[in-house]
Design a protein around this motif. Structure first.
Motif, mmCIF file in Angstrom:
data_model
loop_
_atom_site.group_PDB
_atom_site.id
_atom_site.type_symbol
_atom_site.label_atom_id
_atom_site.label_comp_id
_atom_site.label_asym_id
_atom_site.label_seq_id
_atom_site.Cartn_x
_atom_site.Cartn_y
_atom_site.Cartn_z
ATOM 1 N N PHE A 140 3.972 0.862 -6.259
ATOM 2 C CA PHE A 140 4.317 -0.445 -6.824
ATOM 3 C C PHE A 140 5.291 -1.208 -5.927
ATOM 4 O O PHE A 140 5.280 -2.448 -5.913
ATOM 5 C CB PHE A 140 4.908 -0.278 -8.229
ATOM 6 C CG PHE A 140 3.872 0.013 -9.274
ATOM 7 C CD1 PHE A 140 3.021 -0.976 -9.731
ATOM 8 C CD2 PHE A 140 3.729 1.287 -9.786
ATOM 9 C CE1 PHE A 140 2.059 -0.712 -10.693
ATOM 10 C CE2 PHE A 140 2.780 1.566 -10.757
ATOM 11 C CZ PHE A 140 1.940 0.565 -11.203
ATOM 12 N N THR A 141 6.117 -0.497 -5.197
ATOM 13 C CA THR A 141 7.005 -1.187 -4.267
ATOM 14 C C THR A 141 6.217 -1.850 -3.146
ATOM 15 O O THR A 141 6.488 -3.000 -2.760
ATOM 16 C CB THR A 141 8.034 -0.203 -3.680
ATOM 17 O OG1 THR A 141 8.790 0.374 -4.734
ATOM 18 C CG2 THR A 141 8.968 -0.903 -2.718
ATOM 19 N N ALA A 142 5.224 -1.131 -2.618
ATOM 20 C CA ALA A 142 4.391 -1.707 -1.567
ATOM 21 C C ALA A 142 3.628 -2.926 -2.071
ATOM 22 O O ALA A 142 3.584 -3.980 -1.417
ATOM 23 C CB ALA A 142 3.427 -0.645 -1.033
ATOM 24 N N LEU A 143 3.030 -2.813 -3.260
ATOM 25 C CA LEU A 143 2.315 -3.967 -3.806
ATOM 26 C C LEU A 143 3.258 -5.102 -4.138
ATOM 27 O O LEU A 143 2.943 -6.287 -3.936
ATOM 28 C CB LEU A 143 1.549 -3.552 -5.066
ATOM 29 C CG LEU A 143 0.340 -2.635 -4.850
ATOM 30 C CD1 LEU A 143 -0.328 -2.349 -6.179
ATOM 31 C CD2 LEU A 143 -0.646 -3.268 -3.893
ATOM 32 N N GLY A 144 4.445 -4.752 -4.648
ATOM 33 C CA GLY A 144 5.419 -5.800 -4.957
ATOM 34 C C GLY A 144 5.854 -6.564 -3.725
ATOM 35 O O GLY A 144 6.043 -7.787 -3.768
ATOM 36 N N SER A 145 6.003 -5.866 -2.616
ATOM 37 C CA SER A 145 6.375 -6.559 -1.383
ATOM 38 C C SER A 145 5.284 -7.528 -0.929
ATOM 39 O O SER A 145 5.575 -8.635 -0.457
ATOM 40 C CB SER A 145 6.662 -5.530 -0.288
ATOM 41 O OG SER A 145 5.483 -4.792 0.034
ATOM 42 N N VAL A 146 4.019 -7.109 -1.096
ATOM 43 C CA VAL A 146 2.915 -8.008 -0.722
ATOM 44 C C VAL A 146 2.935 -9.268 -1.565
ATOM 45 O O VAL A 146 2.886 -10.407 -1.056
ATOM 46 C CB VAL A 146 1.573 -7.269 -0.845
ATOM 47 C CG1 VAL A 146 0.415 -8.233 -0.614
ATOM 48 C CG2 VAL A 146 1.508 -6.114 0.126
ATOM 49 N N PHE A 147 2.997 -9.088 -2.871
ATOM 50 C CA PHE A 147 2.962 -10.258 -3.751
ATOM 51 C C PHE A 147 4.212 -11.125 -3.586
ATOM 52 O O PHE A 147 4.132 -12.359 -3.640
ATOM 53 C CB PHE A 147 2.819 -9.807 -5.214
ATOM 54 C CG PHE A 147 1.465 -9.256 -5.538
ATOM 55 C CD1 PHE A 147 0.328 -10.060 -5.514
ATOM 56 C CD2 PHE A 147 1.301 -7.921 -5.859
ATOM 57 C CE1 PHE A 147 -0.912 -9.562 -5.809
ATOM 58 C CE2 PHE A 147 0.058 -7.403 -6.167
ATOM 59 C CZ PHE A 147 -1.062 -8.221 -6.139
ATOM 60 N N ALA A 148 5.359 -10.497 -3.409
ATOM 61 C CA ALA A 148 6.583 -11.281 -3.220
ATOM 62 C C ALA A 148 6.514 -12.107 -1.941
ATOM 63 O O ALA A 148 6.910 -13.288 -1.925
ATOM 64 C CB ALA A 148 7.795 -10.351 -3.193
ATOM 65 N N GLU A 149 5.987 -11.527 -0.888
ATOM 66 C CA GLU A 149 5.868 -12.261 0.369
ATOM 67 C C GLU A 149 4.886 -13.415 0.252
ATOM 68 O O GLU A 149 5.141 -14.530 0.749
ATOM 69 C CB GLU A 149 5.431 -11.303 1.478
ATOM 70 C CG GLU A 149 5.297 -11.940 2.849
ATOM 71 C CD GLU A 149 6.639 -12.392 3.395
ATOM 72 O OE1 GLU A 149 6.662 -13.296 4.252
ATOM 73 O OE2 GLU A 149 7.685 -11.835 2.969
ATOM 74 N N GLN A 150 3.783 -13.176 -0.429
ATOM 75 C CA GLN A 150 2.793 -14.246 -0.590
ATOM 76 C C GLN A 150 3.339 -15.371 -1.460
ATOM 77 O O GLN A 150 3.125 -16.560 -1.182
ATOM 78 C CB GLN A 150 1.507 -13.682 -1.206
ATOM 79 C CG GLN A 150 0.778 -12.710 -0.297
ATOM 80 C CD GLN A 150 0.359 -13.361 1.004
ATOM 81 O OE1 GLN A 150 -0.097 -14.499 1.042
ATOM 82 N NE2 GLN A 150 0.526 -12.620 2.108
#
Length: 461
Positions: free
Chosen positions: A191-201
């Motif tokens: 979830f941290t990896a996915l959260g970083s993707v969505f936060a960056e986008q």
């Protein structure tokens, strides 16, 4: 004076006329019935009079002597009078009571309430109250029951790893704790990896929003000849009533969102707690359950438990292994294509494609394609080609080799089980549907006897 055949004395004839008039009154028993009674009484009286006079009737039916016959006729009238009176009185009594209900206002024994009816009504009310109470209690605790069901399948999934650590000398409680720590680390990393993707986008979208709005307004002014201004539009939006109402409603719903989040955290802790106890105290639970069963039943319960652990844990193990292979392959390809966030996208593809039946592959491939399209449309096309090719490799080469040692579920069966689980229990049913189906398939494989197919027509592919 002699009495001719068929004639009657005057006194008796007058009485017969009176009896006929009484029978024709309202409430009588009927004219024909009374006349028949009178005729019978008359004949009986005549016979009694003839016998009392000691004379036999002549050939013509008349008595031999006049005075004697007269006295016999008189005797006949005297003997017939009391029965006629009784018959008429009885007929009048029956006729007068024909239109009234029998017994008056008193209840007859057949119309009284049965003695069992009040007890039956009380018993029915008690059963209804018990059913309503049980329904209310079940609806109140259904959330807890669902959490326990999820915890049970989670314990079945991790029990093989716990048993392996326990067989190497690690205490069972400590082994269960280590497995849970490993699961939490993996889940948090995902979830941290996915959260970083969505936060960056989202950050990129917010940064580019003013320039995008300016480009849109310039296109509108050039196309439609309008004179819109970005500053005026921004001022109108910031001071609009709908924005103020939206902010107020969002602020008022903060407490509801916070309560929902806290409820979700509490449910997660409940599931983890029950799963920990189920996995750590698995042997003790089996002993407690078998202690109340006869020896033959104990063997069946232990066999069923072992099948459930083997099939559920095997399914989770095979899916995790294929998710690891899929994630590694996609990470290498995305890095070669220069797609950003390759590690996060690879983890997304690996987990979703393996643990979401049937449609998980398409959902998993959509996100890397979208991210690649923002960089280069041709990169998105190549990502699509790789996803399709890898799916074929997984279905025909990788999956049969891995699931041959654990359990293999047909995609249609897995998809149908997810639909049924979602219909019955929502998201919880979707999570436990495939492990439950794997366990059921294991039971059927162990208890259902199979035969070889001898007809060559059924062996054709």
């Amino acid at each position: 004076m002699g009495v001719a055949e068929g004639d009657e004395p005057e006194g008796l004839e007058e009485r017969n006329d009176d009896a006929g008039r009484s029978a024709r009154k309202p409430g009588g028993a009927g004219e024909s019935g009374v006349s028949g009674n009178i005729g019978g009484v008359e004949r009986a009286g005549g016979a009694a009079g003839a016998e009392g006079a000691g004379q036999r009737p002549g050939p013509s039916g008349a008595p031999a002597g006049g005075p004697t016959a007269s006295s016999g006729g008189a005797g006949t009238a005297g003997a017939a009078e009391p029965p006629v009176t009784g018959v008429l009185a009885g007929s009048g009594a029956v006729g007068s009571g024909a239109g009234k209900p029998p017994g008056g206002s008193r209840t007859s024994p057949g119309e009284r309430m049965p003695g069992w009816l009040p007890r039956a009504l009380v018993l029915a009310l008690l059963l209804l109250a018990a059913f309503q109470l049980a329904s209310w209690a079940f609806l109140e605790v259904i959330g807890l029951l669902l959490n326990i069901l999820i915890a049970f399948f989670l314990a079945l999934a991790i029990e093989p790893l716990v048993d392996r650590l326990a067989s190497r000398g690690v205490r069972r409680g400590l082994a269960t704790g280590l497995v849970f720590v490993l699961l939490l680390v993996l889940t948090a990393g995902f979830f941290t990896a996915l959260g970083s993707v969505f936060a960056e986008q989202i950050t990129r979208i917010i940064d580019k929003l003013p320039a995008s709005v300016a480009d849109v307004i310039s296109w509108i002014n050039a196309t439609f000849g309008t004179d819109l201004s970005v500053d005026e539009l921004q001022n109108d939006v910031l001071h609009s009533d709908w924005l103020r109402r939206y902010v107020q409603s969002s602020a008022s719903s903060v407490w509801g969102i916070s309560a929902t989040v806290l409820g979700g955290v509490f449910q997660l802790l409940t599931v983890l707690l029950f799963a920990f106890y189920f996995a750590a105290d698995g042997p003790r639970m089996r002993r407690a359950l078998c202690s109340v069963l006869p020896p033959a039943r104990q063997c069946e319960v232990l066999r069923a438990w072992e099948i459930a652990v083997l099939k559920t844990g095997g399914y989770i193990y095979s899916r995790a292994l294929m998710a690891l292979v899929s994630g590694g392959a996609h990470y290498v390809f995305l890095e070669l294509m220069g797609v950003p966030y390759a590690y996060a996208l690879a983890a997304w593809v690996g987990v979703v494609s393996q643990f979401v039946p049937t449609v998980g592959t398409y959902l998993a491939g959509a996100l890397p394609m979208l991210i690649a399209f923002t960089q280069d449309p041709w990169a998105a096309v190549w990502v699509l080609v790789f996803v399709v090719l890898y799916q074929q490799f997984e279905n025909y080469v990788l999956q049969p080799r891995i699931t041959a040692r654990t359990v293999d579920i047909h995609p249609a069966v897995a998809f149908g089980s997810v639909i049924v689980g979602t219909s019955l229990m929502g998201v919880v049913g979707a999570l436990v549907a495939v492990p439950a189906t794997a366990t059921l398939q294991g039971f059927l494989g162990a208890y259902v006897k199979r035969y070889d197919v001898t007809d060559p027509r059924l062996n054709r592919r």
